[in-house]
Design a protein around this motif. Structure first.
Motif, PDB file in Angstrom:
ATOM      1  N   THR A 161       0.843  -1.207   0.000  1.00  0.00           N
ATOM      2  CA  THR A 161       0.000   0.000   0.000  1.00  0.00           C
ATOM      3  C   THR A 161       0.878   1.257   0.000  1.00  0.00           C
ATOM      4  OG1 THR A 161      -0.178  -0.141   2.410  1.00  0.00           O
ATOM      5  CG2 THR A 161      -2.003  -1.063   1.118  1.00  0.00           C
ATOM      6  N   ASN A 162       2.109   1.145   0.530  1.00  0.00           N
ATOM      7  CA  ASN A 162       2.987   2.322   0.484  1.00  0.00           C
ATOM      8  C   ASN A 162       3.278   2.739  -0.956  1.00  0.00           C
ATOM      9  OD1 ASN A 162       3.197   2.394   3.308  1.00  0.00           O
ATOM     10  ND2 ASN A 162       5.334   3.022   3.213  1.00  0.00           N
TER      11      ASN A 162
ATOM     12  N   GLN B 242      -1.485  -7.990   0.776  1.00  0.00           N
ATOM     13  CA  GLN B 242      -0.261  -7.412   0.172  1.00  0.00           C
ATOM     14  C   GLN B 242       0.644  -8.569  -0.222  1.00  0.00           C
ATOM     15  OE1 GLN B 242       0.959  -3.213   1.994  1.00  0.00           O
ATOM     16  NE2 GLN B 242       1.180  -4.806   3.504  1.00  0.00           N
TER      17      GLN B 242
ATOM     18  N   ALA C 112       3.761  -8.029  -1.351  1.00  0.00           N
ATOM     19  CA  ALA C 112       5.149  -7.664  -1.017  1.00  0.00           C
ATOM     20  C   ALA C 112       5.147  -6.578   0.054  1.00  0.00           C
ATOM     21  CB  ALA C 112       5.885  -7.207  -2.281  1.00  0.00           C
ATOM     22  N   GLY C 113       4.369  -6.823   1.121  1.00  0.00           N
ATOM     23  CA  GLY C 113       4.376  -5.878   2.248  1.00  0.00           C
ATOM     24  C   GLY C 113       5.798  -5.797   2.799  1.00  0.00           C
ATOM     25  N   ARG C 114       6.237  -4.589   3.134  1.00  0.00           N
ATOM     26  CA  ARG C 114       7.631  -4.486   3.576  1.00  0.00           C
ATOM     27  C   ARG C 114       7.752  -3.667   4.863  1.00  0.00           C
ATOM     28  NH1 ARG C 114       7.450  -1.108  -0.989  1.00  0.00           N
ATOM     29  NH2 ARG C 114       7.502   1.081  -0.366  1.00  0.00           N
ATOM     30  N   GLY C 115       8.850  -3.932   5.558  1.00  0.00           N
ATOM     31  CA  GLY C 115       9.226  -3.146   6.723  1.00  0.00           C
ATOM     32  C   GLY C 115      10.382  -2.249   6.350  1.00  0.00           C
TER      33      GLY C 115
ATOM     34  N   ARG D 154      12.757  -5.226   4.681  1.00  0.00           N
ATOM     35  CA  ARG D 154      12.385  -6.478   5.344  1.00  0.00           C
ATOM     36  C   ARG D 154      10.949  -6.850   4.997  1.00  0.00           C
ATOM     37  NH1 ARG D 154      14.019  -3.673  10.327  1.00  0.00           N
ATOM     38  NH2 ARG D 154      16.252  -3.936  10.486  1.00  0.00           N
ATOM     39  N   LYS D 155      10.661  -8.149   5.104  1.00  0.00           N
ATOM     40  CA  LYS D 155       9.325  -8.622   4.732  1.00  0.00           C
ATOM     41  C   LYS D 155       8.323  -8.314   5.848  1.00  0.00           C
ATOM     42  CE  LYS D 155       6.878 -12.674   3.251  1.00  0.00           C
ATOM     43  NZ  LYS D 155       6.599 -14.024   3.568  1.00  0.00           N
TER      44      LYS D 155
ATOM     45  N   SER E 154      -1.861   2.728   4.188  1.00  0.00           N
ATOM     46  CA  SER E 154      -0.883   3.816   4.082  1.00  0.00           C
ATOM     47  C   SER E 154      -1.614   5.145   3.962  1.00  0.00           C
ATOM     48  CB  SER E 154      -0.008   3.627   2.842  1.00  0.00           C
ATOM     49  OG  SER E 154       0.658   2.390   2.907  1.00  0.00           O
TER      50      SER E 154
ATOM     51  N   GLY F 107       3.543  -2.481  13.043  1.00  0.00           N
ATOM     52  CA  GLY F 107       4.783  -1.894  12.552  1.00  0.00           C
ATOM     53  C   GLY F 107       4.447  -0.682  11.689  1.00  0.00           C
TER      54      GLY F 107
ATOM     55  N   ILE G  60       1.143   1.545   7.778  1.00  0.00           N
ATOM     56  CA  ILE G  60       0.848   0.954   9.081  1.00  0.00           C
ATOM     57  C   ILE G  60       0.294  -0.453   8.887  1.00  0.00           C
ATOM     58  CG2 ILE G  60      -0.586   1.196  11.176  1.00  0.00           C
ATOM     59  CD1 ILE G  60      -0.563   4.233  10.713  1.00  0.00           C
ATOM     60  N   GLY G  61       0.866  -1.399   9.586  1.00  0.00           N
ATOM     61  CA  GLY G  61       0.367  -2.773   9.545  1.00  0.00           C
ATOM     62  C   GLY G  61      -0.077  -3.171  10.940  1.00  0.00           C
TER      63      GLY G  61
ATOM     64  N   PHE H   9       1.263 -17.129  13.886  1.00  0.00           N
ATOM     65  CA  PHE H   9       2.225 -16.514  12.962  1.00  0.00           C
ATOM     66  C   PHE H   9       3.227 -17.571  12.502  1.00  0.00           C
ATOM     67  CE2 PHE H   9       0.489 -12.934  15.167  1.00  0.00           C
ATOM     68  CZ  PHE H   9       0.406 -11.976  14.171  1.00  0.00           C
TER      69      PHE H   9
ATOM     70  N   ALA I  81       5.614 -11.818  17.660  1.00  0.00           N
ATOM     71  CA  ALA I  81       4.458 -11.122  17.076  1.00  0.00           C
ATOM     72  C   ALA I  81       3.174 -11.542  17.770  1.00  0.00           C
ATOM     73  CB  ALA I  81       4.368 -11.452  15.586  1.00  0.00           C
TER      74      ALA I  81
HETATM   75  C1  BT5 Z   1       8.088  -2.438  10.323  1.00  0.00           C
HETATM   76  O1  BT5 Z   1       9.367  -2.577   9.861  1.00  0.00           O
HETATM   77  O2  BT5 Z   1       7.667  -2.853  11.372  1.00  0.00           O
HETATM   78  C2  BT5 Z   1       7.166  -1.677   9.375  1.00  0.00           C
HETATM   79  C3  BT5 Z   1       6.017  -2.502   8.898  1.00  0.00           C
HETATM   80  C4  BT5 Z   1       5.050  -1.682   8.067  1.00  0.00           C
HETATM   81  C5  BT5 Z   1       4.008  -2.525   7.402  1.00  0.00           C
HETATM   82  C6  BT5 Z   1       2.982  -1.683   6.681  1.00  0.00           C
HETATM   83  S1  BT5 Z   1       1.644  -2.633   6.102  1.00  0.00           S
HETATM   84  C7  BT5 Z   1       1.065  -1.319   5.148  1.00  0.00           C
HETATM   85  C8  BT5 Z   1       2.306  -0.658   4.547  1.00  0.00           C
HETATM   86  N1  BT5 Z   1       2.681  -1.286   3.315  1.00  0.00           N
HETATM   87  C9  BT5 Z   1       3.876  -1.881   3.410  1.00  0.00           C
HETATM   88  O3  BT5 Z   1       4.451  -2.493   2.491  1.00  0.00           O
HETATM   89  N2  BT5 Z   1       4.391  -1.680   4.653  1.00  0.00           N
HETATM   90  C10 BT5 Z   1       3.489  -0.914   5.479  1.00  0.00           C
HETATM   91  P1  BT5 Z   1      10.573  -3.171  10.720  1.00  0.00           P
HETATM   92  O4  BT5 Z   1      10.711  -2.403  11.995  1.00  0.00           O
HETATM   93  O5  BT5 Z   1      11.710  -3.204   9.799  1.00  0.00           O
HETATM   94  O6  BT5 Z   1      10.103  -4.621  11.126  1.00  0.00           O
HETATM   95  C11 BT5 Z   1      10.069  -5.657  10.184  1.00  0.00           C
HETATM   96  C12 BT5 Z   1      10.187  -6.953  10.978  1.00  0.00           C
HETATM   97  O7  BT5 Z   1       8.978  -7.194  11.722  1.00  0.00           O
HETATM   98  C13 BT5 Z   1      10.373  -8.189  10.122  1.00  0.00           C
HETATM   99  O8  BT5 Z   1      11.723  -8.381   9.798  1.00  0.00           O
HETATM  100  C14 BT5 Z   1       9.838  -9.293  11.035  1.00  0.00           C
HETATM  101  O9  BT5 Z   1      10.814  -9.678  11.978  1.00  0.00           O
HETATM  102  C15 BT5 Z   1       8.728  -8.585  11.795  1.00  0.00           C
HETATM  103  N3  BT5 Z   1       7.402  -8.826  11.183  1.00  0.00           N
HETATM  104  C16 BT5 Z   1       7.081  -9.069   9.891  1.00  0.00           C
HETATM  105  N4  BT5 Z   1       5.762  -9.175   9.730  1.00  0.00           N
HETATM  106  C17 BT5 Z   1       5.211  -9.009  10.957  1.00  0.00           C
HETATM  107  C18 BT5 Z   1       3.887  -9.008  11.443  1.00  0.00           C
HETATM  108  N5  BT5 Z   1       2.817  -9.177  10.650  1.00  0.00           N
HETATM  109  N6  BT5 Z   1       3.717  -8.797  12.781  1.00  0.00           N
HETATM  110  C19 BT5 Z   1       4.752  -8.599  13.611  1.00  0.00           C
HETATM  111  N7  BT5 Z   1       6.031  -8.599  13.192  1.00  0.00           N
HETATM  112  C20 BT5 Z   1       6.262  -8.795  11.888  1.00  0.00           C
END
Ligand code: BT5
Length: 326
Positions: free
Chosen positions: A93-94, A116, A118-121, A125-126, A138, A190, A208-209, A217, A225
């Motif tokens: 969504t970003n 999503q 390819a939702g990303r952090g 990161r995935k 977003s 996240g 925001i996820g 999970f 998580a």
């Molecule tokens: C985040 O990054 O926590 C930011 C996540 C943002 C997600 C939203 S969803 C809508 C929008 N579109 C996107 O593509 N992204 C945003 P970070 O601090 O880097 O943390 C990522 C880490 O969190 C991963 O490496 C996993 O260890 C963990 N993780 C992944 N999926 C998770 C989940 N559903 N719940 C909890 N932890 C998770």
């Protein structure tokens, strides 16, 4: 869904104990026949509506699907949100919100995806985005402040989401600097802030996820998580969670204009890091010390063993020892 449908839904929700068809129609400013037709459409769309001989018409449940107009109808007064888009599936969504930003769309659009691919952090990161398991969205923003102030949006989002989650779950949510919201010490949300400056008129996308109804999970996340369902022991209506969070974000956004220091103070109060011995990784670089507070932009203040205070604007925190153990 049109304006009349939104009015009928609003009246049904306001009359949780039930409402007669005549009253419902007059409250929604519709002829009775039209109200009946709308109710039939709702039933077909998955809304559970009871017609009780004594209580009248009652909305028992909404479909487990995000419906932009229904959600928008629950956001009266939430000035942050100008428009809502719901996409069935997208990569991230970003990216969708960023495309709107590059196209010159005004701020206040919120893009949700049911799934999503390819939702990303951060740092690519995935982000696990189980279809319909949570809220993946977003917000497109065009902050008038200089770019150096935009990092405030992460603190704003964390506090707003924590408030919204508390409202629906009645459980206390903490904030883990810089971009996580936790329930029971586990990550439930996240936040991914991305800034784009194609020209002077740049924009920010706040992704925001929120994990809502996942029952479990993948193994690698299982101990870190959680979801609202796991924490509270029941399923949640995702649109209700979305509405509570967007309303809280909107209120927080108004507070932020007047008093960002108040939001920072709340983020610190909610922080699981207060007085902990921490190590922050920023790529190759590491800083260790005691987390002493947040700076004016939401940066983490860490006092190293040599007494030097570091002000850190982003990174990965590891808690080496909690307050009691230091
Ligand atoms: C985040 O990054 O926590 C930011 C996540 C943002 C997600 C939203 S969803 C809508 C929008 N579109 C996107 O593509 N992204 C945003 P970070 O601090 O880097 O943390 C990522 C880490 O969190 C991963 O490496 C996993 O260890 C963990 N993780 C992944 N999926 C998770 C989940 N559903 N719940 C909890 N932890 C998770």
């Amino acid at each position: 869904m049109g304006e009349a449908d939104v009015r009928v839904l609003r009246e049904l929700r306001a009359a949780a104990g039930g409402i007669g068809i005549e009253k419902l129609s007059s409250c929604a400013c519709l002829p009775v026949g039209e109200t009946r037709r709308i109710l039939d459409e709702f039933r077909e769309a998955g809304y559970e509506i009871e017609h009780h001989p004594h209580h009248g018409i009652r909305l028992l449940a909404s479909p487990d699907r995000l419906i932009a107009d229904d959600l928008m109808g629950r956001l009266a007064g939430a000035s942050l949100v100008r428009d809502i888009l719901v996409i069935e599936e997208t990569a991230s969504t970003n990216d969708v919100a960023a495309r709107l930003g590059f196209d010159g769309v005004k701020e206040g659009v919120v893009v949700f995806a049911e799934s999503q691919t390819a939702g990303r952090g951060r740092l690519g990161r995935k982000w696990e985005s189980e279809p319909r398991g949570g809220l993946w969205f977003s917000i497109l923003m065009r902050p008038p402040q200089p770019l150096s102030d935009w990092m405030r949006l992460t603190t704003w989002a964390a506090v707003g989401v924590a408030r919204g989650i508390e409202r629906v779950t009645r459980r206390s949510a903490s904030v883990k600097w810089p971009n996580d919201v936790l329930l029971d010490g586990k990550k439930v949300t996240g936040i991914l802030l991305e800034a784009h400056r194609p020209n002077d008129d740049g924009f920010a996308v706040v992704g925001i996820g929120i994990n809502v109804n996942q029952a479990a999970f993948p193994a690698e996340l299982a101990d870190r998580a959680t979801s609202l369902r796991i924490a509270a022991g029941k399923r949640f209506e995702r649109m209700e969670v979305a509405a509570a969070v967007l309303r809280a974000l909107s209120a927080c956004s108004q507070e932020m204009q007047a008093d960002f220091a108040g939001i920072v103070a709340e983020a610190w109060r909610r922080s699981s890091l207060a007085d902990c011995h921490v190590e922050i990784g920023m790529g190759e670089h590491r800083v260790a010390g005691v987390a002493e507070g947040l700076g004016p932009q939401g940066e983490l203040l860490v006092k190293a063993a040599d007494g030097v205070m570091h002000s850190i604007s982003g990174g990965e925190v590891t808690v080496l020892a909690t307050r009691q153990a230091v």
